[in-house]
Write a protein that holds these residues in place. Structure first.
Motif, PDB file in Angstrom:
ATOM      1  N   CYS A 141       0.923  -1.275   0.081  1.00  0.00           N
ATOM      2  CA  CYS A 141      -0.041  -0.021  -0.015  1.00  0.00           C
ATOM      3  C   CYS A 141       0.939   1.384  -0.061  1.00  0.00           C
ATOM      4  O   CYS A 141       0.376   2.505   0.149  1.00  0.00           O
ATOM      5  N   CYS A 197       1.512  -7.033  12.389  1.00  0.00           N
ATOM      6  CA  CYS A 197       0.599  -6.438  13.056  1.00  0.00           C
ATOM      7  C   CYS A 197       0.679  -4.985  13.534  1.00  0.00           C
ATOM      8  O   CYS A 197       0.035  -4.083  13.540  1.00  0.00           O
ATOM      9  N   ALA A 243       0.689  -2.505  11.075  1.00  0.00           N
ATOM     10  CA  ALA A 243      -0.973  -2.368  10.602  1.00  0.00           C
ATOM     11  C   ALA A 243      -1.584  -1.415  11.534  1.00  0.00           C
ATOM     12  O   ALA A 243      -2.497  -0.468  11.318  1.00  0.00           O
ATOM     13  N   GLY A 247      -3.694  -1.975   4.889  1.00  0.00           N
ATOM     14  CA  GLY A 247      -5.238  -1.649   5.301  1.00  0.00           C
ATOM     15  C   GLY A 247      -5.923  -2.918   5.215  1.00  0.00           C
ATOM     16  O   GLY A 247      -6.839  -2.979   6.091  1.00  0.00           O
ATOM     17  N   GLU A 248      -5.676  -3.822   4.416  1.00  0.00           N
ATOM     18  CA  GLU A 248      -6.099  -5.213   4.691  1.00  0.00           C
ATOM     19  C   GLU A 248      -5.983  -5.761   5.764  1.00  0.00           C
ATOM     20  O   GLU A 248      -6.856  -6.401   6.491  1.00  0.00           O
ATOM     21  N   TYR A 265      -5.160  -4.482   8.649  1.00  0.00           N
ATOM     22  CA  TYR A 265      -6.196  -3.778  10.036  1.00  0.00           C
ATOM     23  C   TYR A 265      -7.426  -4.151   9.886  1.00  0.00           C
ATOM     24  O   TYR A 265      -7.805  -4.353  10.998  1.00  0.00           O
ATOM     25  N   GLU A 266      -8.236  -4.280   8.674  1.00  0.00           N
ATOM     26  CA  GLU A 266      -9.555  -4.856   8.767  1.00  0.00           C
ATOM     27  C   GLU A 266      -9.662  -6.078   9.385  1.00  0.00           C
ATOM     28  O   GLU A 266     -10.414  -6.343  10.069  1.00  0.00           O
ATOM     29  N   VAL A 267      -8.606  -7.022   8.936  1.00  0.00           N
ATOM     30  CA  VAL A 267      -8.627  -8.486   9.736  1.00  0.00           C
ATOM     31  C   VAL A 267      -8.322  -8.144  11.191  1.00  0.00           C
ATOM     32  O   VAL A 267      -9.280  -8.854  12.047  1.00  0.00           O
ATOM     33  N   ASP A 301      -9.287  -5.352  13.044  1.00  0.00           N
ATOM     34  CA  ASP A 301     -10.296  -4.830  13.808  1.00  0.00           C
ATOM     35  C   ASP A 301     -11.644  -5.690  13.576  1.00  0.00           C
ATOM     36  O   ASP A 301     -12.386  -5.684  14.539  1.00  0.00           O
ATOM     37  N   GLY A 302     -11.728  -6.754  12.657  1.00  0.00           N
ATOM     38  CA  GLY A 302     -12.632  -7.805  12.577  1.00  0.00           C
ATOM     39  C   GLY A 302     -12.690  -8.455  13.763  1.00  0.00           C
ATOM     40  O   GLY A 302     -13.999  -8.754  14.379  1.00  0.00           O
ATOM     41  N   ASN A 312     -13.801  -6.589  16.776  1.00  0.00           N
ATOM     42  CA  ASN A 312     -15.345  -6.583  16.802  1.00  0.00           C
ATOM     43  C   ASN A 312     -15.919  -7.667  17.367  1.00  0.00           C
ATOM     44  O   ASN A 312     -17.101  -7.685  17.670  1.00  0.00           O
ATOM     45  N   TYR A 354      -4.690 -14.973   7.062  1.00  0.00           N
ATOM     46  CA  TYR A 354      -4.693 -13.917   5.966  1.00  0.00           C
ATOM     47  C   TYR A 354      -3.278 -13.860   5.125  1.00  0.00           C
ATOM     48  O   TYR A 354      -2.978 -13.808   4.124  1.00  0.00           O
TER      49      TYR A 354
END
Length: 750
Positions: free
Chosen positions: A443, A692, A695, A721-722, A724-726, A728-729, A732, A745
């Motif tokens: 990125c 990590c 990220a 970015g990808e 970080y989404e992992v 954050d998922g 959550n 990933y």
């Protein structure tokens, strides 16, 4: 007692004389053991003599007997602690009872036919703290065996242990497998990652007593007296050399001299010789007694004194046998160092010649571990009993990644291990191809990868590893390896050489980080209930500012007008940093007044190793020039898990959601105040953890040189970015660790 009721008189010299003659005969191992049990039973005029030996760490086996059912030999087995024999083996203590069936822990073994025997005496067969088995005598008559009989059996048990060491009981129909010839696997702790193979080099070679039984007691007494006199002269020489040294060193040497001149120690050894032992065996018998006492003593001072006596015994044995360094044995070309423990100075003497290190003791934060990391030498700690098993020249493989050691491995293990090393070598070639390329993600985010160092010998790795600079230079190693406080001029010269070797790349010097597990040889030891949370690092420096001032002046002078980066360790609150920074300003002003050149630019930072500093007021983040997260300490305090405690240190994952969230909060605070931030520690050099960290916003990482290639390789293959989404998922979803999802990933990226 005899049938007439008179006490049995056992002549230990006569028994040992017969035993020596027996051992001189050409016989197989089992035949020798059988003959020994017959000899002892005859000499002691008792109906039963049996020898039980360990088959594995938890199992004892009846290997020879006179008086019990011969069919039970190699058939009767018991667990450690089971029955009276197992109790002797577990405790290392003699059991002497006139009523065996009523004794605590008695277990009836019907196949042996021992139900007819009331009296029982079991003696551990030991060699320098290692229990090999149990020697037992039994009789029908209800009585306790006398002190003279006990002594005779103890002496024979020790001789059996020495014979076992020499391989006297192997061969056709052997009762024991050959010692020091079988493959052995050790599982220890990881202190420095990496893999290595080579030949064993014992830091303190084990002395092997080849003549446990005296032929001429008078000559043995003369040999002992001559050796003790040589020992005393050596101790006096050490004392005279250290006459100007510090008080504690003198106290240790005085304790040495006290033991070397101990009349009680000498008398006991003379008595052992008079009863039939050689000079070496007499020394070793006393040494075994000392080691047995060590296990019972909880007072640290008394344990240290017993260690002193143990060390003196080793010195005396080397004088008597001529074994050890004096033999002129040459270190192999591919040495793997084996030791119970080792100091930083001794380890530095070996230098980069070592391929690997294996210790019985040690810790992940020990001086030896610090030096091993600095030298990038694989280190495994807590490899229990390896100094008993290993011999100089044995082939050995060290897996520092898993904390596993293969001593004398079989062909299948060798092949698998070499395959692993070949794969690592191929990976290193791949990493070398990207050495000069940036650590830039897909990125477009670029990270700065720095290396940790602590010795001049580390600096050549700066160029070869592809590091952009030295993110942490540990200054305490120069203090730890000396017997006295270094002078300012010496430190200034060293720091200047470090900056010269860096060739303009940034070097961040961490000021003296002592206390806790890092105690200076010339520093008074403070007995603290929890040293890791005690008087250490910047706390020591602020309470005793003289050393800090001297070190800061040395750093300023070493810069010679070049940029200078300095950071203070273990800062817990703003006031500590402000006070330390004020000392830096004083050092700069003093150098200005003296007319010395000042650094062209200076940045003063702090290591964030305590959770409290993450919540410091905004004014701290504005005052500090940069922050470096000390991951090793911060993680142990965050999880309340001592990283020196093997029971808990691996219990908590760096990629735990709560810890990553905490690190991210520090990143955001630093971003809000434009405070440069880096992460320094073992986790920075682990590719998955490093990805990590990147990220969640960290842009600078500092690690050991060998880790830069693997970390750069993974960063160049991912999109932050990808990732970080992992992360954050997972957060959550309420899961505890992001590791499984992150690994999934990364599978598609590697």
């Amino acid at each position: 007692m005899t049938p007439d009721g008179d006490p049995v008189q056992t002549d230990s010299r006569q028994m040992l004389s017969r035993l020596r003659a027996l051992m001189a005969e050409d016989a197989a191992g089992q035949a020798r053991l059988d003959a020994i049990t017959t000899l002892i039973a005859e000499e002691m005029r008792t109906e039963v003599c049996s020898i039980y030996l360990f088959r594995d760490e938890q199992t004892l086996e009846l290997c020879a007997t006179e008086g019990l059912n011969r069919d039970a030999v190699h058939q009767t087995r018991m667990k450690l602690g089971e029955g009276l024999v197992g109790r002797v083996a577990r405790t290392g203590k003699v059991v002497n009872t006139d009523n065996a069936p009523a004794a605590r822990g008695f277990r009836y073994m019907p196949e042996t036919g021992e139900e007819a025997y009331s009296s029982f005496m079991g003696v551990p067969i030991q060699r320098l703290g290692e229990t090999l088995g149990v020697l037992v005598v039994q009789s029908k008559q209800s009585r306790e065996y006398s002190d003279e009989e006990l002594y005779a059996v103890e002496v024979v048990a020790m001789v059996i242990a020495e014979m076992a060491e020499l391989g006297a009981f192997v061969g056709e129909g052997a009762a024991m497998s050959a010692r020091h010839q079988q493959p052995v696997l050790f599982r220890g702790g990881i202190a420095q990652e990496g893999a290595a193979q080579g030949r064993v080099w014992l830091h303190e070679p084990r002395v092997v007593v080849t003549n446990p039984i005296a032929e001429d007691p008078n000559r043995e007494l003369e040999r002992l007296e001559e050796a003790v006199e040589t020992l005393r002269v050596g101790v006096d020489r050490m004392l005279s050399t250290a006459a100007t040294g510090d008080k504690e060193q003198l106290q240790v040497l005085e304790a040495y001299r006290m033991f070397a001149n101990s009349k009680g120690w000498m008398k006991r050894m003379e008595e052992d010789i008079a009863r039939g032992l050689s000079a070496e065996a007499a020394v070793e018998k006393e040494q075994s007694t000392t080691r047995a006492r060590m296990t019972q003593v909880t007072d640290p001072y008394l344990r240290d004194r017993l260690h002193d006596l143990d060390d003196l015994s080793n010195r005396l044995l080397r004088i008597l046998t001529g074994q050890g360094a004096e033999t002129g044995a040459e270190m192999p070309d591919d040495p793997i160092l084996i030791a119970r423990n080792i100091g930083p100075g001794e380890l530095l003497d070996y230098g980069r010649k070592l391929r690997g290190i294996v210790l019985e003791e040690g810790s992940v934060g020990s001086h030896a571990a610090i030096v091993a990391r600095a030298l990038a030498i694989p280190l495994v700690i807590h490899a229990s009993r390896i100094t008993n098993e290993a011999l100089n020249g044995d082939f050995i493989m060290v897996d520092g990644d898993q904390g596993i050691v293969h001593l004398r491995p079989d062909d299948n293990v060798v092949a698998a291990f070499r395959d692993k090393m070949a794969m690592q070598a191929q990976a290193q070639e791949r990493y070398a191809s990207i050495r000069d390329k940036p650590a830039e993600t897909l990125c477009g985010t670029r990270l700065a990868l720095h290396m940790n160092a602590g010795l001049m010998a580390d600096l050549p790795s700066l160029e070869g590893s592809g590091a952009e600079g030295v993110g942490l230079f540990r200054t305490e190693l120069q203090f730890l390896v000396r017997a006295h406080m270094p002078r300012r001029a010496e430190l200034s010269e060293l720091y200047a050489h470090v900056m010269d070797a860096a060739r303009g790349k940034r070097v961040c010097f961490r000021t003296l980080d002592i206390g806790s597990d890092k105690v200076l040889p010339y520093m008074k030891v403070i007995d603290e209930p929890n040293p890791a949370l005690g008087w250490r690092a910047v706390r020591v420096a602020l309470d005793k500012p003289g050393v800090m001032r001297m070190q800061l002046q040395a750093l300023v002078r070493a810069a010679k007008g070049r940029p200078l980066s300095v950071m203070f360790p273990f800062v817990a609150q703003r006031e500590e940093f402000s006070a330390a920074n004020a000392e830096m300003n004083k050092a700069l002003e003093r150098e200005r007044i003296l007319g010395h050149p000042l650094p062209s630019d200076i940045e003063v930072g702090a290591m964030l190793e305590t959770p409290s500093l993450a919540f410091a007021p905004d004014s701290f983040y504005r005052e500090v020039d940069f922050l470096s997260i000390g991951g090793n300490d911060l993680k142990q305090f965050f999880f309340a898990a001592d990283r020196e405690n093997e029971l808990v240190r691996r219990r908590y994952d760096t990629l735990n959601v709560s810890f990553l969230t905490f690190i991210e909060s520090i990143v955001k605070r630093c971003e809000a105040h434009d405070t440069p931030l880096s992460f320094c520690g073992e986790d920075a050099g682990r590719p998955v953890e490093a990805a990590c960290f990147a990220a969640i916003g960290l842009r600078s990482l500092s690690m050991r040189p060998a880790s830069i290639g693997p970390v750069k390789s993974i960063l160049r293959r991912i999109d932050l970015g990808e990732l970080y989404e992992v992360i954050d998922g997972v957060r959550n979803a309420g899961d505890q660790s992001v590791r499984p999802a992150v690994m999934e990933y990364l599978k598609g990226k590697l």
